[in-house]
Each structure stands twice: as structure tokens, then as C-alpha cells.
Design an enzyme around this catalytic site. Structure first.
Site, PDB file in Angstrom:
ATOM      1  N   GLU A 298       8.120  14.822   8.273  1.00  0.00           N
ATOM      2  CA  GLU A 298       7.166  13.593   7.729  1.00  0.00           C
ATOM      3  C   GLU A 298       5.356  12.964   8.615  1.00  0.00           C
ATOM      4  OE1 GLU A 298       7.249   9.539   5.751  1.00  0.00           O
ATOM      5  OE2 GLU A 298       8.664   9.730   7.515  1.00  0.00           O
TER       6      GLU A 298
ATOM      7  N   ASP B  41       1.260  -1.681   0.073  1.00  0.00           N
ATOM      8  CA  ASP B  41       0.273  -0.044  -0.151  1.00  0.00           C
ATOM      9  C   ASP B  41       0.446   0.830  -0.327  1.00  0.00           C
ATOM     10  OD1 ASP B  41       0.882   0.202   2.349  1.00  0.00           O
ATOM     11  OD2 ASP B  41      -0.771   0.005   3.780  1.00  0.00           O
TER      12      ASP B  41
ATOM     13  N   GLU C 142       4.530   1.145   2.292  1.00  0.00           N
ATOM     14  CA  GLU C 142       5.082  -0.524   1.908  1.00  0.00           C
ATOM     15  C   GLU C 142       4.700  -1.147   2.457  1.00  0.00           C
ATOM     16  OE1 GLU C 142       7.190   3.191  -0.270  1.00  0.00           O
ATOM     17  OE2 GLU C 142       7.172   2.824   2.179  1.00  0.00           O
TER      18      GLU C 142
END
Length: 374
Positions: free
Chosen positions: A325, A166, A169
Site C-alpha cells: 500500500e 474522502d 476515510e
């Protein structure tokens, strides 16, 4: 509600433009993160396509076009591999996962030498969608990327039903809702924009309808989209299927149910988790996922919700205006954080995808700092 001062937001949006355009490689590749150990030296089709869409929407036309040129170069470089994949699928003897196209390439378009969770289909659909949207938005002749688009369409039509990793990963045994959505959007836009024409366009259009039908039939539980077929969990990436991808009508009951599920299960104070079982760096909240949720709310007409999510994402910037992130507060699995820090070092900062999504949501809302001023 905590607000972001105008000068801070203006500066962050300017910084995001600069981060995206200044770190872009001369050949058009976008680095995922210039310094993060596991990402350094690689460009992802998925991340890069969303970055390019943000650049395109914000008026950075040359930057977005250069990225699509890079993708076209990569696809044509591996044309023979794609043809082998398609022929094997047509013959009923599909190639193993390790012979499929990877999710990421080195900046020069080569295959990476590092072990990675590489077989992911979503990026190729996302690229078709982003290239088509860019060409329509700025009046660019789609023939510029037609040969590569034909390869991407053939690849996706041959392989879209296969399980693969997905967005994160993970879980290569499953067929994921977000992957199906990215493929449906890409095939649809490739046909409608003229990226592909004739019989291939008809196949792409029919394929998009088939993929979307499977998504809405098999990846829906209790009125909302789910992480993968056979699961009842939600995933933060599902917001993207409402906007900007437009696979699910923002005014539909399915969109409303999905927005409710993502907000209720994955959002805390404006920050959005990937999924409840996340342990990556302890399972933090991702600014880019807050922006995807914000785009979906904006498409549904709930502007206040979209602005609230933008504010949270903007407030995650460092003192130097770099967006990470993910952030460490309210971790889902704090006991795993140190393990990842030891393995890969500090969280990726800057992450170009984070900068792109903040810029994309601000552009969608027409925000120049005034509306979020303290």
C-alpha cells in the site's frame, strides 16, 4: 534514472494479473488485501472499481464483469435503503450519515460489523464510471447492470452535495474534490453509455454537469484542484480526475496546474504521498498514487514522466513480486509509524489496488518490459 530490468517488469505485470484474478472471490468481489488486519474480508466499491478497470483494460474481461455483477448484487440488495435515502432527501429531511450506504461490504454483500469511517460517496460514482467504461470497451450490453445503475444514479443525485469521508476515510466534515470528480464521472458515463436511459439519463447528465461545475468553481485554488472545498491543500487522488476519470481535460490549464501542484508538493523521486499532513503508518509514498499521476501525465502527452512514475511504483515490489500500500522511505511523520504498526501490523502487502494501478499504467503506455529495460 534508475530503470527496471525487463524480466523484472514482465514478471511483475504477470504477477499483478495473477494476484488480481486468483484472489478474486467466486462471486466477483475483490479483497482489498487478503491478509491485512483492518481490510481482511472486505471489498470496497472504490478500490474494486479501479481494480476492475485495470483488469478490463488489460483484457481480463471475465474478472471485471464478475466484479460489476457483484456490485449490482449489492446495490439491488439494498434497494429499499436507497429508496428511503432518496425519499428523505427529496422531503428535505436527509437521513443521518450512519444510515447512508457504506464504502465497503463483506464478500457476501453484507454490512460490516466493525466500526469504520463508512459514509463515502465516491465509490458509487467510480463504479458507474468503471461499469460504463467496461461495457463500452468490450461491447457488453449495459442493460446487464441497468437496475443497479439506476439505484446508484438516484442515490448520487440525492446526496452528492453532502459532506462525507474522502478516499482515505478522513474528514467527513468536508466536500472533497476527488469525491466530486468521481461522482461527476459516474453520472456522465452512466448517461452516455446507456447504463441508464430516458428521463433518468437526462437527470444524470444534468447532474454530472452540476457536480463538475461545483468542482471547478469551488475546489480550485491558484489554478489547481484542492483536497476539499475551503482548503488550499492538494491530494494525491486528484490526479485521477484527469486520468483515468477524464473529468478534467488533460490539455487544460487546470490539469496542468494540478499536475504541477501534485508533483511539486507530493512527489519525491517518483513516489507520491496522499497529502502533506498524512500520518498513517508515518505518511509514506503510495505506488498506486504514482500510477494515477502517471496516467494523468500520459493523458497530457508527457510519456517520459509517466514511464518514470511507473518505474518507481514497480520498484516497490517485494522479492516475491507483491506490491504494498505504501513504502517507508522519506516518511512525512515517522514518529507515527510505530503506533500504526502496533495497531494494525505491517503495511498491507499485497494491496490489490496497487497491483491494479501498476498494470493499468503499463497497459496505457503499451509497456511489455522493453521500454523500461535497463
Amino acid at each position: 534514472m534508475t530503470t527496471t530490468p525487463r524480466v523484472a517488469l514482465d514478471a511483475l505485470l504477470d504477477r499483478s494479473r495473477t494476484v488480481i484474478t486468483s484472489l478474486q472471490e467466486p462471486n466477483g468481489a475483490y479483497p482489498a488485501s487478503p491478509s491485512f488486519s483492518a481490510y481482511r474480508g472486505y471489498c470496497w466499491f472504490r478500490d474494486g472499481s479501479f481494480i476492475a478497470d485495470s483488469a478490463s483494460a488489460a483484457g481480463e474481461v471475465a474478472s471485471a464483469s464478475a466484479f460489476h455483477d457483484w456490485c449490482a448484487m449489492v446495490l439491488t440488495r439494498y434497494a429499499d435503503r436507497i429508496r428511503d435515502i432518496v425519499e428523505a432527501a427529496d422531503a428535505g429531511t436527509p437521513l443521518p450519515d450512519e444510515q447512508m450506504l457504506p464504502a465497503r461490504f463483506t464478500f457476501d454483500g453484507a454490512l460490516g460489523l466493525d466500526d469504520w469511517w463508512d459514509f463515502q460517496l465516491d465509490g458509487y460514482g467510480t463504479w458507474l464510471w468503471a461499469a460504463a467504461t467496461h461495457s463500452e470497451r468490450h461491447g457488453i450490453d449495459p442493460a446487464r447492470w441497468a437496475d443497479a445503475a439506476a439505484l446508484a444514479v438516484d442515490y448520487l443525485l440525492s446526496s452528492w452535495e453532502r459532506p462525507c469521508y474522502d478516499w482515505w476515510e478522513e474528514h467527513d466534515e468536508a466536500v472533497h474534490g476527488s469525491t466530486l470528480g468521481c461522482i461527476a464521472a459516474g453520472l456522465r458515463e452512466a448517461a452516455e453509455s446507456g447504463l441508464v436511459t430516458g428521463e433518468r439519463a437526462e437527470r444524470a447528465r444534468a447532474g454530472a454537469a452540476e457536480v463538475r461545475a461545483r468542482l471547478t468553481r469551488d475546489a480550485v485554488v491558484d489554478g489547481h484542484l484542492v483536497k476539499w472545498i475551503g482548503s488550499d491543500a492538494v491530494d494525491g487522488s486528484l490526479s485521477a480526475l484527469i486520468a483515468p476519470l477524464g473529468v478534467i481535460d488533460a490539455s487544460s490549464a487546470l490539469a496542468a496546474g494540478t499536475l504541477h501542484a501534485v508533483s511539486e508538493q507530493l512527489e519525491v523521486d517518483g513516489g507520491v504521498y496522499r497529502f502533506r499532513a498524512d500520518t498513517f503508518f508515518g505518511g509514506g509514498r503510495w505506488p498506486l498514487l504514482s500510477c494515477f499521476l502517471g496516467l494523468a501525465y500520459a493523458a497530457a502527452g508527457e510519456r517520459d514522466e509517466a514511464q518514470r512514475l511507473l518505474e518507481w511504483a514497480a520498484c516497490t515490489a517485494t522479492d516475491t513480486g507483491m506490491l504494498p500500500e505504501q513504502v517507508a522511505g522519506y516518511l512525512l511523520a515517522p514518529e507515527y509509524r510505530e503506533e500504526w504498526l502496533e495497531r494494525w501490523g505491517p503495511v498491507a502487502t499485497p494491496l490489490l489496488w496497487s497491483h491494479a494501478m501498476v498494470l493499468r499504467l503499463a497497459t496505457e503506455l503499451g509497456v511489455d518490459g522493453t521500454e523500461l529495460a535497463a
